[in-house]
Write a protein that holds these residues in place. Structure first.
Motif, PDB file in Angstrom:
ATOM      1  N   LYS A 251       0.841  -1.200   0.000  1.00  0.00           N
ATOM      2  CA  LYS A 251       0.000   0.000   0.000  1.00  0.00           C
ATOM      3  C   LYS A 251       0.874   1.247   0.000  1.00  0.00           C
ATOM      4  O   LYS A 251       1.858   1.336   0.737  1.00  0.00           O
ATOM      5  CB  LYS A 251      -0.914   0.032   1.233  1.00  0.00           C
ATOM      6  CG  LYS A 251      -1.816  -1.194   1.377  1.00  0.00           C
ATOM      7  CD  LYS A 251      -2.800  -1.295   0.213  1.00  0.00           C
ATOM      8  CE  LYS A 251      -3.702  -2.517   0.381  1.00  0.00           C
ATOM      9  NZ  LYS A 251      -4.591  -2.709  -0.794  1.00  0.00           N
ATOM     10  N   LEU A 252       0.513   2.200  -0.832  1.00  0.00           N
ATOM     11  CA  LEU A 252       1.244   3.465  -0.884  1.00  0.00           C
ATOM     12  C   LEU A 252       0.908   4.331   0.325  1.00  0.00           C
ATOM     13  O   LEU A 252      -0.248   4.406   0.747  1.00  0.00           O
ATOM     14  CB  LEU A 252       0.887   4.227  -2.160  1.00  0.00           C
ATOM     15  CG  LEU A 252       1.175   3.565  -3.510  1.00  0.00           C
ATOM     16  CD1 LEU A 252       0.749   4.492  -4.644  1.00  0.00           C
ATOM     17  CD2 LEU A 252       2.638   3.184  -3.653  1.00  0.00           C
ATOM     18  N   ASN A 253       1.912   5.013   0.840  1.00  0.00           N
ATOM     19  CA  ASN A 253       1.688   6.033   1.875  1.00  0.00           C
ATOM     20  C   ASN A 253       1.458   7.407   1.279  1.00  0.00           C
ATOM     21  O   ASN A 253       1.000   8.312   1.973  1.00  0.00           O
ATOM     22  CB  ASN A 253       2.887   6.094   2.827  1.00  0.00           C
ATOM     23  CG  ASN A 253       2.958   4.906   3.759  1.00  0.00           C
ATOM     24  OD1 ASN A 253       1.956   4.214   3.970  1.00  0.00           O
ATOM     25  ND2 ASN A 253       4.130   4.659   4.326  1.00  0.00           N
ATOM     26  N   HIS A 254       1.785   7.554  -0.005  1.00  0.00           N
ATOM     27  CA  HIS A 254       1.684   8.865  -0.673  1.00  0.00           C
ATOM     28  C   HIS A 254       0.945   8.713  -1.999  1.00  0.00           C
ATOM     29  O   HIS A 254       1.533   8.898  -3.076  1.00  0.00           O
ATOM     30  CB  HIS A 254       3.086   9.432  -0.922  1.00  0.00           C
ATOM     31  CG  HIS A 254       3.909   9.613   0.307  1.00  0.00           C
ATOM     32  ND1 HIS A 254       3.963  10.806   1.000  1.00  0.00           N
ATOM     33  CD2 HIS A 254       4.713   8.742   0.974  1.00  0.00           C
ATOM     34  CE1 HIS A 254       4.777  10.664   2.032  1.00  0.00           C
ATOM     35  NE2 HIS A 254       5.233   9.428   2.044  1.00  0.00           N
ATOM     36  N   PRO A 255      -0.347   8.403  -1.957  1.00  0.00           N
ATOM     37  CA  PRO A 255      -1.067   8.166  -3.209  1.00  0.00           C
ATOM     38  C   PRO A 255      -1.397   9.440  -3.990  1.00  0.00           C
ATOM     39  O   PRO A 255      -1.649   9.368  -5.191  1.00  0.00           O
ATOM     40  CB  PRO A 255      -2.351   7.471  -2.743  1.00  0.00           C
ATOM     41  CG  PRO A 255      -2.552   7.972  -1.352  1.00  0.00           C
ATOM     42  CD  PRO A 255      -1.185   8.133  -0.767  1.00  0.00           C
ATOM     43  N   ILE A 256      -1.397  10.594  -3.320  1.00  0.00           N
ATOM     44  CA  ILE A 256      -1.807  11.847  -3.973  1.00  0.00           C
ATOM     45  C   ILE A 256      -0.673  12.848  -3.862  1.00  0.00           C
ATOM     46  O   ILE A 256      -0.344  13.321  -2.764  1.00  0.00           O
ATOM     47  CB  ILE A 256      -3.098  12.405  -3.339  1.00  0.00           C
ATOM     48  CG1 ILE A 256      -4.221  11.367  -3.445  1.00  0.00           C
ATOM     49  CG2 ILE A 256      -3.505  13.722  -4.007  1.00  0.00           C
ATOM     50  CD1 ILE A 256      -5.479  11.748  -2.697  1.00  0.00           C
ATOM     51  N   CYS A 257      -0.088  13.208  -4.989  1.00  0.00           N
ATOM     52  CA  CYS A 257       1.097  14.062  -4.966  1.00  0.00           C
ATOM     53  C   CYS A 257       0.810  15.462  -4.428  1.00  0.00           C
ATOM     54  O   CYS A 257       1.676  16.085  -3.810  1.00  0.00           O
ATOM     55  CB  CYS A 257       1.728  14.142  -6.349  1.00  0.00           C
ATOM     56  SG  CYS A 257       0.721  14.963  -7.610  1.00  0.00           S
ATOM     57  N   PHE A 258      -0.401  15.980  -4.624  1.00  0.00           N
ATOM     58  CA  PHE A 258      -0.703  17.341  -4.188  1.00  0.00           C
ATOM     59  C   PHE A 258      -0.627  17.483  -2.672  1.00  0.00           C
ATOM     60  O   PHE A 258      -0.289  18.558  -2.162  1.00  0.00           O
ATOM     61  CB  PHE A 258      -2.072  17.776  -4.704  1.00  0.00           C
ATOM     62  CG  PHE A 258      -2.132  17.919  -6.202  1.00  0.00           C
ATOM     63  CD1 PHE A 258      -1.368  18.883  -6.858  1.00  0.00           C
ATOM     64  CD2 PHE A 258      -2.917  17.081  -6.959  1.00  0.00           C
ATOM     65  CE1 PHE A 258      -1.402  19.016  -8.241  1.00  0.00           C
ATOM     66  CE2 PHE A 258      -2.967  17.204  -8.343  1.00  0.00           C
ATOM     67  CZ  PHE A 258      -2.204  18.172  -8.984  1.00  0.00           C
ATOM     68  N   ASN A 259      -0.918  16.423  -1.936  1.00  0.00           N
ATOM     69  CA  ASN A 259      -0.763  16.469  -0.480  1.00  0.00           C
ATOM     70  C   ASN A 259       0.694  16.696  -0.097  1.00  0.00           C
ATOM     71  O   ASN A 259       1.015  17.481   0.809  1.00  0.00           O
ATOM     72  CB  ASN A 259      -1.262  15.171   0.155  1.00  0.00           C
ATOM     73  CG  ASN A 259      -2.753  14.977  -0.002  1.00  0.00           C
ATOM     74  OD1 ASN A 259      -3.491  15.922  -0.281  1.00  0.00           O
ATOM     75  ND2 ASN A 259      -3.209  13.755   0.161  1.00  0.00           N
ATOM     76  N   ASP A 260       1.585  16.024  -0.812  1.00  0.00           N
ATOM     77  CA  ASP A 260       3.014  16.180  -0.534  1.00  0.00           C
ATOM     78  C   ASP A 260       3.518  17.548  -0.983  1.00  0.00           C
ATOM     79  O   ASP A 260       4.334  18.171  -0.298  1.00  0.00           O
ATOM     80  CB  ASP A 260       3.797  15.075  -1.229  1.00  0.00           C
ATOM     81  CG  ASP A 260       3.336  13.698  -0.797  1.00  0.00           C
ATOM     82  OD1 ASP A 260       3.392  13.397   0.409  1.00  0.00           O
ATOM     83  OD2 ASP A 260       2.878  12.925  -1.662  1.00  0.00           O
TER      84      ASP A 260
END
Length: 272
Positions: A251-260
């Protein structure tokens, strides 16, 4: 397990940290001195690799990067390194070898959908060299090799995207961009140590292709900059999906780049 890293940059260091914390013994080969405590470090030229004094090596990560983007550098780094590394590993009981390649081996550039089952058809010389490297490794280690093809790796800096947002007034086409956070890539590479059955290759991406102009628009909105205008609805690039990765338990911990990106913007604003 004794795990060898050939090439020890930012991604390798993250993978090594995960594996060290799991109790594995780590050795590394690189061109410059390394100081982190996760591994025993050696400086060697991979073209003249000597592993005769190493304890038995159970698993290998080959994560190399050329010093420049030209054809000659690609050939030397990716293709000409395979034979000397494979020869040096002959005396070791390698159970698994992970080779990091690139989705550049898929030549499509008109917005097509790409997944792990797509036909590999490189269109430029660098793509052909990456594919040649993959095939060479599969010849040397047909049962043990795992090819990993990440999409655009992000997560350490937004300086380039900020600069593009500041400089871009128009964008010519809908150009799809595909992303994977460096920490998710590192976690998946570490995950491959314990996976019981594995495929010969994996695309690694967050499965959310985003047009590049939309990323720049997001930055422009957040930074209060003038908004760019899209000049054409013509599609370029690729829409890439990691179908094999999705079938594992990873499972990804960072599925949405905009959050990062939002977090990095916040950090950057606090540093001023």
């Amino acid at each position: 397990m004794h795990i060898l890293f050939i090439g020890y940059g930012k991604t390798s260091q993250r993978v090594a940290k995960h594996l060290f914390e799991q109790g594995h013994h780590i050795s590394t080969i690189s061109r410059s001195p390394k100081t982190d405590c996760y591994a025993t470090h050696y400086i060697q030229d991979v073209q003249q690799l000597d592993l005769t004094s190493f304890p038995p090596i159970d698993m290998v990560y080959v994560i190399l990067a050329p010093a420049e983007s030209g054809v000659a550098a690609y050939r030397q780094t990716y293709v000409e390194s395979v034979q000397p590394i494979a020869e040096a590993l002959k005396q070791h009981p390698v159970q698994r070898i992970v080779i990091v390649s690139s989705t550049r081996v898929y030549g499509e550039s008109e917005g097509q959908l790409i997944d792990d089952e797509s036909v590999i058809q490189p269109v430029d010389e660098q793509g052909h060299l990456l594919r040649k490297m993959e095939l060479l490794w599969q010849d040397y280690y047909p049962q043990q090799s795992i090819i990993v093809r990440p999409t655009g790796i992000y997560g350490t800096s937004i300086a380039r995207l900020k600069r593009l947002a500041e400089q871009t007034q128009t964008y010519p086409v809908i150009h799809f961009s595909n992303r994977i956070h460096v920490d998710d890539l590192a976690r998946f590479l570490a995950f491959l140590v314990d996976i019981q059955t594995f495929e010969s290759s994996y695309i690694v991406t967050n499965n959310i292709p985003i047009p590049m102009h939309e990323i720049l628009l997001w930055f422009q909105q957040k930074l209060g900059l003038p908004l760019l205008k899209l000049s054409s609805d013509h599609q370029t690039g690729k829409q890439i999906f990691a179908t094999r990765l999705a079938k594992t338990n990873f499972k990804l911990n960072h599925p949405i780049c905009f959050n990062d990106y939002a977090e990095l913007l916040h950090v950057h604003s606090n540093e001023k």
